[in-house]
Write a protein that holds these residues in place. Sequence first.
Motif, mmCIF file in Angstrom:
data_model
loop_
_atom_site.group_PDB
_atom_site.id
_atom_site.type_symbol
_atom_site.label_atom_id
_atom_site.label_comp_id
_atom_site.label_asym_id
_atom_site.label_seq_id
_atom_site.Cartn_x
_atom_site.Cartn_y
_atom_site.Cartn_z
ATOM 1 N N ALA A 248 0.846 -1.186 0.000
ATOM 2 C CA ALA A 248 0.000 0.000 0.000
ATOM 3 C C ALA A 248 0.879 1.233 0.000
ATOM 4 N N ALA A 249 0.421 2.278 -0.654
ATOM 5 C CA ALA A 249 1.200 3.511 -0.706
ATOM 6 C C ALA A 249 0.271 4.704 -0.779
ATOM 7 N N ALA A 250 0.712 5.798 -0.150
ATOM 8 C CA ALA A 250 0.039 7.080 -0.300
ATOM 9 C C ALA A 250 0.869 7.942 -1.227
ATOM 10 N N SER A 251 0.190 8.734 -2.045
ATOM 11 C CA SER A 251 0.925 9.451 -3.082
ATOM 12 C C SER A 251 0.122 10.612 -3.606
ATOM 13 N N GLY A 252 0.855 11.641 -4.069
ATOM 14 C CA GLY A 252 0.204 12.683 -4.842
ATOM 15 C C GLY A 252 -0.100 12.216 -6.255
ATOM 16 N N GLY A 253 0.487 11.078 -6.637
ATOM 17 C CA GLY A 253 0.237 10.493 -7.949
ATOM 18 C C GLY A 253 1.415 9.746 -8.512
ATOM 19 N N ASN A 254 2.588 10.375 -8.559
ATOM 20 C CA ASN A 254 3.741 9.747 -9.204
ATOM 21 C C ASN A 254 4.270 8.546 -8.428
ATOM 22 N N HIS A 255 4.374 8.664 -7.123
ATOM 23 C CA HIS A 255 4.808 7.525 -6.309
ATOM 24 C C HIS A 255 3.816 6.375 -6.455
ATOM 25 N N ALA B 68 -1.136 14.432 3.008
ATOM 26 C CA ALA B 68 -1.142 13.999 4.411
ATOM 27 C C ALA B 68 -2.419 13.228 4.743
ATOM 28 N N ASP B 69 -3.545 13.615 4.140
ATOM 29 C CA ASP B 69 -4.804 12.906 4.365
ATOM 30 C C ASP B 69 -4.756 11.503 3.766
ATOM 31 N N ALA B 70 -4.220 11.411 2.562
ATOM 32 C CA ALA B 70 -4.083 10.102 1.918
ATOM 33 C C ALA B 70 -3.143 9.207 2.709
ATOM 34 N N LEU B 71 -2.083 9.783 3.256
ATOM 35 C CA LEU B 71 -1.126 9.006 4.044
ATOM 36 C C LEU B 71 -1.784 8.426 5.287
ATOM 37 N N ALA B 72 -2.628 9.200 5.967
ATOM 38 C CA ALA B 72 -3.310 8.705 7.162
ATOM 39 C C ALA B 72 -4.217 7.524 6.812
ATOM 40 N N LEU B 73 -4.927 7.626 5.714
ATOM 41 C CA LEU B 73 -5.793 6.521 5.282
ATOM 42 C C LEU B 73 -4.975 5.291 4.919
ATOM 43 N N CYS B 74 -3.841 5.516 4.261
ATOM 44 C CA CYS B 74 -2.973 4.404 3.872
ATOM 45 C C CYS B 74 -2.432 3.687 5.098
#
Length: 319
Positions: A73-80, A126-132
Motif C-alpha cells: 500500500a502507498a500514499a501518493s500525490g500520484g507519481n509515487h 497527508a490525508d491520503a497518508l493517514a488513510l494508507c
Amino acid sequence: MTNLPSQDDIKHAHGLIKSHIRKTPIFSIDGAAFGLDQPVDLKLEMLQHSGSFKARGAFYNLLSRDVPASGVAAASGGNHGAAVAHAAHKLGHTAKIFVPEISSPAKIKKIQHAGAEVVVQGERYADALALCESHQSNSGAIGLHAYDGFHTICGQGTLGKELEEQWGDDLPDSLIVAVGGGGLISGLASWFGQRIKIIAVEPEQSCALHQAIDKDEPVDVEVGGVAADSLGAKRIGTKGFEILQSKLHESVVVSDNAILRAQATLWHDYHLVTEAGGATAFAALQSGVYSPPKGEKVAIVLCGSNVELEKLAQSNDLL
C-alpha cells in the motif's frame, strides 16, 4: 544519526533494479538563452517507467523486502503511486494506492492502468497518508513511503550513479533538482556528496525544505500551487533533511508563473513533456532565481511527465 544511505548502499540498489528500469538519456541544450557559455544538460528522467524517477525507489523497496499476500500500500500525490503500481504489477504483487483529491486525472489513470486499486480521498497528501497507514494496520500490507524511507532514498540515488556513468570524468559544477518530500535530492546528495553543487528548487507555495532550513528542523507547512500534486509534501523527510544539512549547496523557491512558463518552454521549444513539478527545476534557471556564476556547467533533472496533454496545448500564452 539515523541509518543514512552510502554510495555502497546505492550501488547495491542499482544492481538490483537496473534490469527493471530505463537508463534515461541526457539532452543538452544551448546555454546562451540563459546567459551561459556552455550547454545545459537535461536529464530526461520523466521518460522513466511510470513517468517519473519514482520507479527506482519502488522497485528497490519491493525487491529488498518480503511482500505479504496482502500486498503493498502507498500514499501518493500520484507519481509515487503510479511507480508502486507499476513495480508491483511487474513483480506479481497486489497494490492499493491512496491519493488525495488534488491528484491529476492523468496520474490516477496511470495507477489504474497498472492494475492497482485506487482510493481517491482527502484534500492533501497527508490525508491520503493517514488513510494508507490505517489500511496497512488493518490488512497487513507493507507500506512504501514516498520519500522518507531508507530503501526509497537508495533507489532514487541510483539516478546519481547513472548520471555519473553517463558523464564519466566530465561532471557538471551544479545539479538543479526539484524538491517535494526530499527523496530524490537526498538520494542524489548521498551519491555525489559535495563533489558537485546540489541546488534545491521548490514552489513558493509548497516549500517544506526551505522552511526546514529556515527553522533548522523539519516543520509542517501549508501546501498549494500548480505543482502540489507532485511536490506538495507537508513536511520534509527526516532522513532527507539530515542528509541535506551537510550536502546541500543552495535552496531556492520559484513562483507558479515561473513553473508554468518553464513547462511551456520545455514543450514548445524542445518538445519535452513535463508536468509542473517536473519543470520546477528548469524554472529556477529560466527565471534567474538560480543564477550560475560565469563558466559554471549546469545540469537539471526533469523528473516527471504525468500531465494532461491538453494543458500543454493551451500553454502558448505563457511564452
